[in-house]
Design an enzyme around this catalytic site. Structure first.
Site, PDB file in Angstrom:
ATOM      1  N   TYR A 344       0.832  -1.200   0.000  1.00  0.00           N
ATOM      2  CA  TYR A 344       0.000   0.000   0.000  1.00  0.00           C
ATOM      3  C   TYR A 344       0.868   1.252   0.000  1.00  0.00           C
ATOM      4  O   TYR A 344       2.047   1.227   0.369  1.00  0.00           O
ATOM      5  CB  TYR A 344      -0.948   0.022   1.201  1.00  0.00           C
ATOM      6  CG  TYR A 344      -0.269   0.198   2.547  1.00  0.00           C
ATOM      7  CD1 TYR A 344      -0.036   1.468   3.083  1.00  0.00           C
ATOM      8  CD2 TYR A 344       0.141  -0.908   3.292  1.00  0.00           C
ATOM      9  CE1 TYR A 344       0.575   1.637   4.318  1.00  0.00           C
ATOM     10  CE2 TYR A 344       0.752  -0.752   4.530  1.00  0.00           C
ATOM     11  CZ  TYR A 344       0.967   0.522   5.037  1.00  0.00           C
ATOM     12  OH  TYR A 344       1.581   0.682   6.255  1.00  0.00           O
ATOM     13  N   CYS A 345       0.264   2.376  -0.437  1.00  0.00           N
ATOM     14  CA  CYS A 345       0.916   3.692  -0.385  1.00  0.00           C
ATOM     15  C   CYS A 345      -0.182   4.745  -0.246  1.00  0.00           C
ATOM     16  O   CYS A 345      -1.337   4.412   0.023  1.00  0.00           O
ATOM     17  CB  CYS A 345       1.791   3.933  -1.622  1.00  0.00           C
ATOM     18  SG  CYS A 345       0.873   3.957  -3.176  1.00  0.00           S
ATOM     19  N   THR A 346       0.143   6.005  -0.441  1.00  0.00           N
ATOM     20  CA  THR A 346      -0.822   7.082  -0.192  1.00  0.00           C
ATOM     21  C   THR A 346      -2.029   7.027  -1.121  1.00  0.00           C
ATOM     22  O   THR A 346      -3.163   6.990  -0.680  1.00  0.00           O
ATOM     23  CB  THR A 346      -0.134   8.454  -0.328  1.00  0.00           C
ATOM     24  OG1 THR A 346       0.974   8.513   0.563  1.00  0.00           O
ATOM     25  CG2 THR A 346      -1.104   9.584  -0.011  1.00  0.00           C
ATOM     26  N   ILE A 374      -4.205   4.529   0.600  1.00  0.00           N
ATOM     27  CA  ILE A 374      -4.765   4.794   1.928  1.00  0.00           C
ATOM     28  C   ILE A 374      -5.943   5.756   1.828  1.00  0.00           C
ATOM     29  O   ILE A 374      -6.916   5.655   2.581  1.00  0.00           O
ATOM     30  CB  ILE A 374      -3.677   5.367   2.861  1.00  0.00           C
ATOM     31  CG1 ILE A 374      -2.489   4.402   2.950  1.00  0.00           C
ATOM     32  CG2 ILE A 374      -4.232   5.643   4.244  1.00  0.00           C
ATOM     33  CD1 ILE A 374      -1.251   5.002   3.582  1.00  0.00           C
TER      34      ILE A 374
END
Length: 495
Positions: A344-346, A374
């Site tokens: 996952y990332c932003t 996210i």
């Protein structure tokens, strides 16, 4: 770089565009009734750029002097940037290397002229022409929304927001997209950053909700970005004030990982999981507890981001930049061997290239990534498994996702998660320093930087600055550029 070696620099055929003056290409814009297809758009851009290049080179051709005429020495030569070029290849190389920005401006001007001529023809009675012939032209104003019905207050005041989005798609000619984006953002008075490359576009911009709404509508109306939908734009509270200015440019990558997109395509990315699917996978992972040694929940952001917010029991690499991620993977291949990875990332964009790089190593059993990042997860699960704040790359530094505070003050250890830049003018680190410690003067990222700032203040303003690197401080001296992780320590990480 671009070279027009297939065209004569001496005869640019200005009969096609007699109005053009290479030193002052300011031409009217116009709107056509029907936007061109992507194929026509690319063809017209290529034609316009060749023409702009030839006209520019021709403008630098030197007239023969009296001595040359009398001696019969009529060999062509060109003057540019206080240099003389006697070969066509050399002037072409110089113009391509030094004057690319001007060529781009002239290219857009030619496209606008083509557009205005096309509109003039469309307004005249139809002439005899082959069946099916289309008179279409490209103009950046085609996808600039009409705001004449809005007042200044309606467009620029009221509630604001920040948009975060990306789109991976092939852009054969990214420069006209860059010109369009710049004009679009300026017209809507949006600020932020937009990166464009042959692999697509990535943007984070802020303005009023009216302006951002018009921006989304313009994006979705463009034939190249018709693959996007409204849900691809992540929103958060903010506005133009969250950014110091507007930066729009063409780059090699739309997210700087340091790996050539031609060698590692986003098309090799892992399997996308909707927030609901990702939530279930994380739930299963957490239920297994310490026995979950076949799965890694991987945060592919940097340590600034993961320090103030992350998923429970994630592996958060202690790296400062995403461009370190490939080296991190290479150094920790055994960590990933035989594992299922949930990444996952932003907003999702770093996972596209990050998962592709991890998959290229052929050590994982499966690689999944959180679709929408996210941002989309906390919209769907505000009380889910993500704890803390969400770091953002603008002057807000972080936006709330829950009431949890998982980080602490650098100096006293009290719970704190609001970043401020290091107060020393030669350092670009961020610091977590609570109000009480800031009142005591602890405003630098570490004691080393704090000491340097104090010495400079004591020495006076006229004292020459110390010859220091911007990252020369305790923060970076004690942190390995690419750390080597072990799975038990990483996956048992809690706050």
């Amino acid at each position: 770089m671009y070279s027009a070696s297939d065209m004569s620099p001496d005869e640019p055929d200005n009969s096609v565009f007699p109005e053009l003056e290479v030193e002052n290409l300011i031409l009217p814009t116009s709107k056509l009734l029907k936007p061109p297809s992507e194929a026509i758009f690319r063809k017209q851009y290529t034609f316009a750029k060749k023409r702009a290049f030839a006209i520019f080179v021709h403008s630098k051709k030197a007239a023969a002097s009296g001595a040359e005429l009398s001696s019969g020495d009529l060999e062509a030569h060109w003057h540019c940037c206080e240099q003389t070029f006697k070969e066509a290849a050399s002037i072409h190389k110089h113009v391509a290397k030094t004057h690319d920005a001007e060529i781009q401006e002239h290219t857009i001007a030619i496209l606008r002229l083509v557009g205005s001529r096309g509109q003039a023809r469309d307004s005249q009675p139809p002439a005899q022409s082959p069946v099916g012939e289309k008179r279409e032209a490209w103009d950046v104003s085609l996808w600039i929304p009409d705001i004449s019905h809005l007042t200044e207050d309606q467009l620029h005041r009221g509630p604001g927001e920040v948009l975060l989005y990306y789109c991976y798609c092939h852009l054969e000619t990214p420069h006209p997209i860059c010109a369009w984006q710049r004009e679009l953002c300026q017209k809507l008075q949006l600020k932020g950053k937009v990166r464009i490359a042959t692999e697509g576009i990535n943007g984070t911009i802020g303005g009023s909700k009216v302006a951002t709404g018009l921006y989304i509508k313009a994006m979705l109306s463009h034939p190249i970005f018709k693959i996007m939908c409204h849900n691809d734009f992540k929103t958060s509270e903010g506005g133009a004030h969250c950014f110091p200015d507007l930066k729009v440019g063409v780059f090699k990558e739309i997210v700087p990982m340091g790996v050539d997109p031609d060698l590692l395509s986003y098309r090799l990315a892992g399997t996308h999981l909707e927030p609901e699917e990702f939530h279930k996978e994380v739930e299963t992972f957490l239920l297994k507890g310490n026995s979950s040694n076949d799965t890694i929940l991987l945060d592919c952001r940097n340590f600034y981001e993961s320090k103030i917010g992350q998923f429970t029991k994630c592996l958060a690499p202690d790296i400062r930049k995403f461009s370190y991620f490939p080296d991190y993977v290479d150094k920790n291949l055994e960590l990933f061997r035989g594992k299922k990875v949930l990444m996952y990332c932003t907003g999702g964009i770093r996972c596209e290239r990050g998962s592709a790089y991890l998959r290229s190593k052929d050590v994982c059993t499966e690689v999944y990534q959180l679709k929408g990042g996210i941002h989309k997860y906390v919209e769907r699960f505000p009380e889910g498994f993500y704890q803390g704040k969400l770091f953002v790359f603008d002057e807000r530094y972080a936006i709330p996702t829950s009431s949890d505070i998982i980080s602490e003050c650098r100096y006293c250890g009290t719970p704190w998660d609001q970043y401020q830049p290091c107060s020393t003018d030669f350092c670009y680190q961020l610091v977590l320093s609570c109000p009480a410690c800031r009142q005591q003067g602890h405003t630098a990222c570490c004691f080393v930087c704090q000491g340097k700032a104090q010495r400079k203040e004591e020495a006076g303003e006229n004292t020459p600055a110390e010859p220091l690197l911007k990252e020369e401080c305790e923060c970076t001296d004690t942190r390995a550029r690419v750390p080597c992780d072990t799975l038990p320590q990483a996956c048992l990480q809690t706050h």
